[in-house]
Design an enzyme around this catalytic site. Sequence first.
Site, PDB file in Angstrom:
ATOM      1  N   HIS A 270       0.844  -1.204   0.000  1.00 32.98           N
ATOM      2  CA  HIS A 270       0.000   0.000   0.000  1.00 32.98           C
ATOM      3  C   HIS A 270       0.879   1.254   0.000  1.00 32.98           C
ATOM      4  CE1 HIS A 270      -3.299   2.581   0.534  1.00 32.98           C
ATOM      5  NE2 HIS A 270      -3.749   2.220   1.709  1.00 32.98           N
TER       6      HIS A 270
ATOM      7  N   HIS B  44      -1.505   0.136 -12.010  1.00 30.09           N
ATOM      8  CA  HIS B  44      -2.395   0.446 -10.882  1.00 30.09           C
ATOM      9  C   HIS B  44      -3.621  -0.446 -10.976  1.00 30.09           C
ATOM     10  CE1 HIS B  44      -4.917   2.796  -8.135  1.00 30.09           C
ATOM     11  NE2 HIS B  44      -3.777   3.284  -7.667  1.00 30.09           N
TER      12      HIS B  44
ATOM     13  N   ASP C 210       3.399   6.879  -7.283  1.00 32.95           N
ATOM     14  CA  ASP C 210       4.640   6.599  -6.564  1.00 32.95           C
ATOM     15  C   ASP C 210       5.893   6.760  -7.418  1.00 32.95           C
ATOM     16  OD1 ASP C 210       3.542   5.872  -4.042  1.00 32.95           O
ATOM     17  OD2 ASP C 210       2.759   4.079  -5.015  1.00 32.95           O
TER      18      ASP C 210
END
Length: 423
Positions: free
Chosen positions: A267, A306, A362
């Site tokens: 996560h 994703h 990220d």
Amino acid sequence: MAANSLTITDNRTGKSYEVPVTDGTIKAMDLRQIKTGADDFGLMTYDPAFMNTASCRSAITFIDGDKGILEYRGYPIEDIADKASFLEVAYLLNEGEFPNTAQLAKWTDDVRYHTYVHTNVIKFLEGFRYDAHPMGMLLGAVGALSTFYPDAKHIDDPRNRYVQRVRLMAKFPTIAAFCFRHSHGLPYEFPRNDLSYIGNFVNMTFSIGGKHEPNPVLQRALEILLILHADHEQNCSTNAVRSVGSSHVDPFSAISAGIAALYGPLHGGANEAVLRMLDEIGSKDRIPGFIEKVKKGEGRLMGFGHRVYKSYDPRAKLIKHIADEVFQQTGMNPKLEIALQLEAIALKDDYFIQRKLYPNVDFYSGLIYQAMGYPTDYFTVLFALGRLPGWLAQWEELVKDGEQKIARPRQIYTGPRKRKFSK
Ligand SMILES: CC(C)(COP(=O)(O)OP(=O)(O)OC[C@H]1O[C@@H](n2cnc3c(N)ncnc32)[C@H](O)[C@@H]1OP(=O)(O)O)[C@@H](O)C(=O)NCCC(=O)NCCS
């Protein structure tokens, strides 16, 4: 037969059932009537990891993963990140509307008033080992706040809930900064209520000897990063907050469950993995070889792909822009050059195009945090700081939702039965 309905034929019995379809969903409980006989418990759905189950109705965040859309309370993330402050976004997520001038002044003052933590919090933070992971410290300290505010258990009182939300918004940066200082062996820097929300946090992390020269570009970049992380509907940590909150525990404990979920590498930890990957690649000439390895299934291109976004993550686009501004201040980082080239190559490569793999939030955020001076194990704390308003808004929505009950999934039991026990 109603037009908005689903007809289900149970081939085990030959019986047909009509189940209403509302908002593109059927109610799982409507399946329970489908039985093979009087002793049958009734049909259930099996959905590990909630891949296709809506657990709530929510009016907070909208995501269209195919089109790359993210909206908070209906406002596109691009507009919000461009124009709003983090405290305004926190208010928007929690109250449903952006604050007017008077509301913003009150909200800012309320939060500012509560930034200090009880000095006993410092005592137990000091008890952590010198190398304690800051996320472990954060989740312990935030959970422990419930013992300082036992009134927080009165979750049916809206006024009380507001006070606890304010306390969390106010004390979270203080505790997060204390965790940072602890890891560095530095004395804790107390909140300065003459500074902005972000300015105060940055000062509490970086001030040395009571001095820190604020850099407005870096502070705004940090603020935008926090805004981009502020909510992402029913992700793992938000689901944890809601699930734990559904027991009607106080919000400090529920938020601490969210921090625990975020601590996990699947996560909150991906931006750290991006930095490790860039270190492993080491130089631009090694990029093609690395991409070939990824395509052969020997590792993943971290920061790409994703579960929800099957096009460019809208947050990643904004973050790339922030990276440009930050690196103009801090100087170019060789890892950024590798990242930019890696992205350019991957976006033209059939392997990534066919699988709809694009940079996610990220890919660049770790590089930016590192350039700002935060160590890798602190990145997830910054994620938690950003996500806090979303957790609080989701918790508030849960508490007010009359359809919700204590979260309690079913299971398919696969173990033995009725075994004889003898000693
Ligand atoms: C985020 C992630 C877990 C989503 O996974 P998912 O939706 O379950 O997608 P899958 O794992 O089913 O992958 C689908 C295909 O794309 C490939 N793939 C997915 N992400 C990939 C990546 N980052 N690099 C290379 N290949 C990837 C898979 O190997 C699979 O290929 P196949 O069909 O040939 O087997 C995944 O993309 C990933 O691991 N990304 C890297 C980690 C990361 O950046 N995480 C942060 C998310 S915000």
